[in-house]
Design an enzyme around this catalytic site. Structure first.
Site, PDB file in Angstrom:
ATOM      1  N   THR A 303      -4.769  -8.385  -1.470  1.00 55.71           N
ATOM      2  CA  THR A 303      -3.594  -8.442  -2.353  1.00 55.71           C
ATOM      3  C   THR A 303      -2.471  -9.176  -1.620  1.00 55.71           C
ATOM      4  O   THR A 303      -2.253  -8.957  -0.430  1.00 55.71           O
ATOM      5  CB  THR A 303      -3.132  -7.032  -2.758  1.00 55.71           C
ATOM      6  OG1 THR A 303      -4.207  -6.392  -3.469  1.00 55.71           O
ATOM      7  CG2 THR A 303      -1.928  -7.073  -3.697  1.00 55.71           C
ATOM      8  N   PHE A 305       1.449  -9.861  -1.243  1.00 54.87           N
ATOM      9  CA  PHE A 305       2.754  -9.240  -1.500  1.00 54.87           C
ATOM     10  C   PHE A 305       3.856 -10.228  -1.128  1.00 54.87           C
ATOM     11  O   PHE A 305       3.679 -11.027  -0.210  1.00 54.87           O
ATOM     12  CB  PHE A 305       2.931  -7.986  -0.622  1.00 54.87           C
ATOM     13  CG  PHE A 305       1.994  -6.859  -0.944  1.00 54.87           C
ATOM     14  CD1 PHE A 305       0.673  -6.868  -0.510  1.00 54.87           C
ATOM     15  CD2 PHE A 305       2.433  -5.756  -1.671  1.00 54.87           C
ATOM     16  CE1 PHE A 305      -0.193  -5.819  -0.798  1.00 54.87           C
ATOM     17  CE2 PHE A 305       1.579  -4.695  -1.973  1.00 54.87           C
ATOM     18  CZ  PHE A 305       0.259  -4.736  -1.532  1.00 54.87           C
TER      19      PHE A 305
HETATM   20  O1  PRE Z   1      -1.078   1.576  -5.962  1.00 53.94           O
HETATM   21  C1  PRE Z   1      -0.921   1.077  -4.835  1.00 53.94           C
HETATM   22  O2  PRE Z   1      -1.343   1.611  -3.808  1.00 53.94           O
HETATM   23  C2  PRE Z   1      -0.224  -0.193  -4.717  1.00 53.94           C
HETATM   24  O3  PRE Z   1       0.301  -0.487  -3.673  1.00 53.94           O
HETATM   25  C3  PRE Z   1      -0.233  -1.117  -5.896  1.00 53.94           C
HETATM   26  C4  PRE Z   1      -1.369  -2.138  -5.874  1.00 53.94           C
HETATM   27  C5  PRE Z   1      -1.123  -3.225  -6.953  1.00 53.94           C
HETATM   28  O4  PRE Z   1      -0.147  -3.179  -7.679  1.00 53.94           O
HETATM   29  O5  PRE Z   1      -1.949  -4.131  -7.022  1.00 53.94           O
HETATM   30  C6  PRE Z   1      -1.401  -2.822  -4.570  1.00 53.94           C
HETATM   31  C7  PRE Z   1      -2.559  -3.206  -3.994  1.00 53.94           C
HETATM   32  C8  PRE Z   1      -3.863  -2.978  -4.633  1.00 53.94           C
HETATM   33  O6  PRE Z   1      -4.199  -4.219  -5.234  1.00 53.94           O
HETATM   34  C9  PRE Z   1      -3.813  -1.952  -5.697  1.00 53.94           C
HETATM   35  C10 PRE Z   1      -2.645  -1.516  -6.193  1.00 53.94           C
END
Ligand code: PRE
Length: 432
Positions: A303, A305
């Site tokens: 992911t 950020f």
């Molecule tokens: O729910 C979490 O733990 C988050 O940090 C959010 C979140 C997102 O929004 O994509 C972050 C990373 C992962 O892809 C899954 C969820």
């Protein structure tokens, strides 16, 4: 204290806001009560929940009024430019009533006097040596918390119950930065944050890529045969979709606000028929067992950020930079093609293009005498390109883009995350 969040799709988040006092439960999150504006009477952060903490947070809120007209650029990335304001030196007489009460005891009169400036007040170190405060969405143990720690090691991570609240925490000086997910290699873009980037005035000052390694968590002693429900963040559910089926789980999937909040919910509600998809750290924090490890459909699940701040950083050319822009265009032939050509002609690579329906002009109705009424959407386009705004080729490209667009905003020009790629350690789900 209860967190009442208007946009809560079900009552789960409402319940998550009522945290029983058990040592499994991590600090409360910043919550929002009425759509806009932080609920200062209700907010509890990892900073603590004492009266003094609450008062100092109010002092920070009050100092914003004084500091709004200061417009220096944070070139250090330290957030140091608001130090004087939060230190109480520019507060009015009425503000004195909310200057934090010291806990040293003794000379009360001295505590009420404004502190004289010292040489260390003028140093650019972040917040007088206190850690940088970084807002993220979710409960402690969320991937966003890990991303905040990767972006700013030793920061004080501040949990928020919604993305919007994380934006507001920075705008209201409660936090110095926000770290928010924008895209995932399996699930795609997190559209909500694209929309919020446009609605708020924060600047992208950096990016981090986080390998996301999901676990299936349940109460100790629970076996997978007992399960009839799996809860998690919608992105996490979609990233594990095939693996859940492969594990033979005949379970309903239910979306909640974040992965760690799901784990906390299973633990605090003592749910023996429900598992959560979350991190191994969430398992530790909330006393859950890991039923299956590495359940993401792809071991390279990552992911991205972005880090947000009130002020932009000054773009440089001594290391690889990325720039994020958003634009809209009026009607015209091949406008998108022309815009993208402005980058291609200058050998500037695009790393991302995303379109979102234009909020203010969502649908245009065109009368067509022959066919009736045709509807089409207008779009905002988000583009990331690999160049710094300090480079002439990027400046020229944007000057050209401006000719074809009715709206153009640079969301930020920031160092690229160049961390070598390290996939998740497990390639397929290990059942425990
Ligand atoms: O729910 C979490 O733990 C988050 O940090 C959010 C979140 C997102 O929004 O994509 C972050 C990373 C992962 O892809 C899954 C969820």
């Amino acid at each position: 204290m209860q967190a009442i969040s208007p946009s809560t799709p079900n009552n789960l988040k409402y319940l998550l806001g009522t945290r029983p006092s058990t040592n499994r439960v991590a600090p409360n999150r910043i919550t929002v009560q009425c759509g806009y504006g932080l609920d200062s009477a209700n907010f509890h952060t990892s900073v603590g929940s004492s009266r003094a903490d609450w008062q100092s947070s109010c002092a920070i809120l009050a100092s914003k009024v004084v500091s709004q007209d200061q417009s220096s650029i944070d070139t250090t990335g330290s957030g140091a430019n608001h130090v004087a304001a939060v230190n109480g030196h520019k507060t009015s007489i009425t503000d004195l009533s909310i200057v934090p009460i010291g806990n040293s005891g003794g000379d009360n009169n001295r505590q009420l006097q404004p502190k004289p400036l010292t040489i260390s007040d003028l140093s650019p170190s972040p917040m007088h040596g206190s850690p940088l405060r970084v807002a993220y969405q979710g409960a402690p143990g969320a991937y966003s918390e890990a991303a905040a720690g990767k972006a700013y090691p030793n920061c004080e991570a501040i949990p928020c119950d919604q993305f919007e609240v994380a934006f507001q925490a920075v705008e209201l000086w409660i936090s110095d930065r926000a770290v928010l997910p924008v895209e995932n290699s399996l699930g795609g873009s997190i559209h909500r944050n694209y929309d919020l980037l446009l609605r708020h005035r924060l600047h992208i000052v950096g990016e981090v890529q986080l390998p996301v390694h999901h676990c299936l968590l349940a109460l100790p002693g629970v076996r997978k045969e007992y399960l009839n429900r799996v809860i998690s963040h919608p992105q996490a559910l979609s990233q594990c979709e095939h693996t859940l089926t492969k594990l033979g789980l005949k379970v309903a999937r239910e979306a909640v606000d974040d992965t760690a909040g799901a784990a906390e919910f299973v633990a605090t509600k003592n749910l023996r028929d429900t598992a959560a998809i979350a991190s191994a750290r969430a398992a530790e924090l909330y006393g859950l067992q890991v039923l299956a490890d590495g359940i993401q459909d792809d071991p390279n699940n990552v992911t991205r950020f972005v880090m947000l701040a009130r002020e932009p950083i000054i773009p440089r050319t001594d290391r690889p930079f990325k720039t994020s822009i958003v634009f809209a265009h009026d009607k015209g032939m091949s406008v998108l093609f022309k815009v993208l050509s402005a980058f291609a002609f200058r050998d500037i690579s695009l790393t991302k293009i995303e379109s979102r329906p234009h909020r203010n002009r969502p649908i245009r109705l065109v009368d067509d005498a022959n066919v009736g009424t045709a509807k089409h959407f207008e779009y905002m386009f988000y583009v990331d390109f690999e160049a710094s705004m300090a480079e002439v080729r990027a400046q020229n490209a944007l000057a050209e883009v401006q000719e074809f667009t009715s709206f153009l905003r640079v969301l930020g020009s920031y160092p690229m995350d160049m961390t070598p790629w390290s996939p998740s350690s497990c390639s397929s789900a290990d059942l425990h």
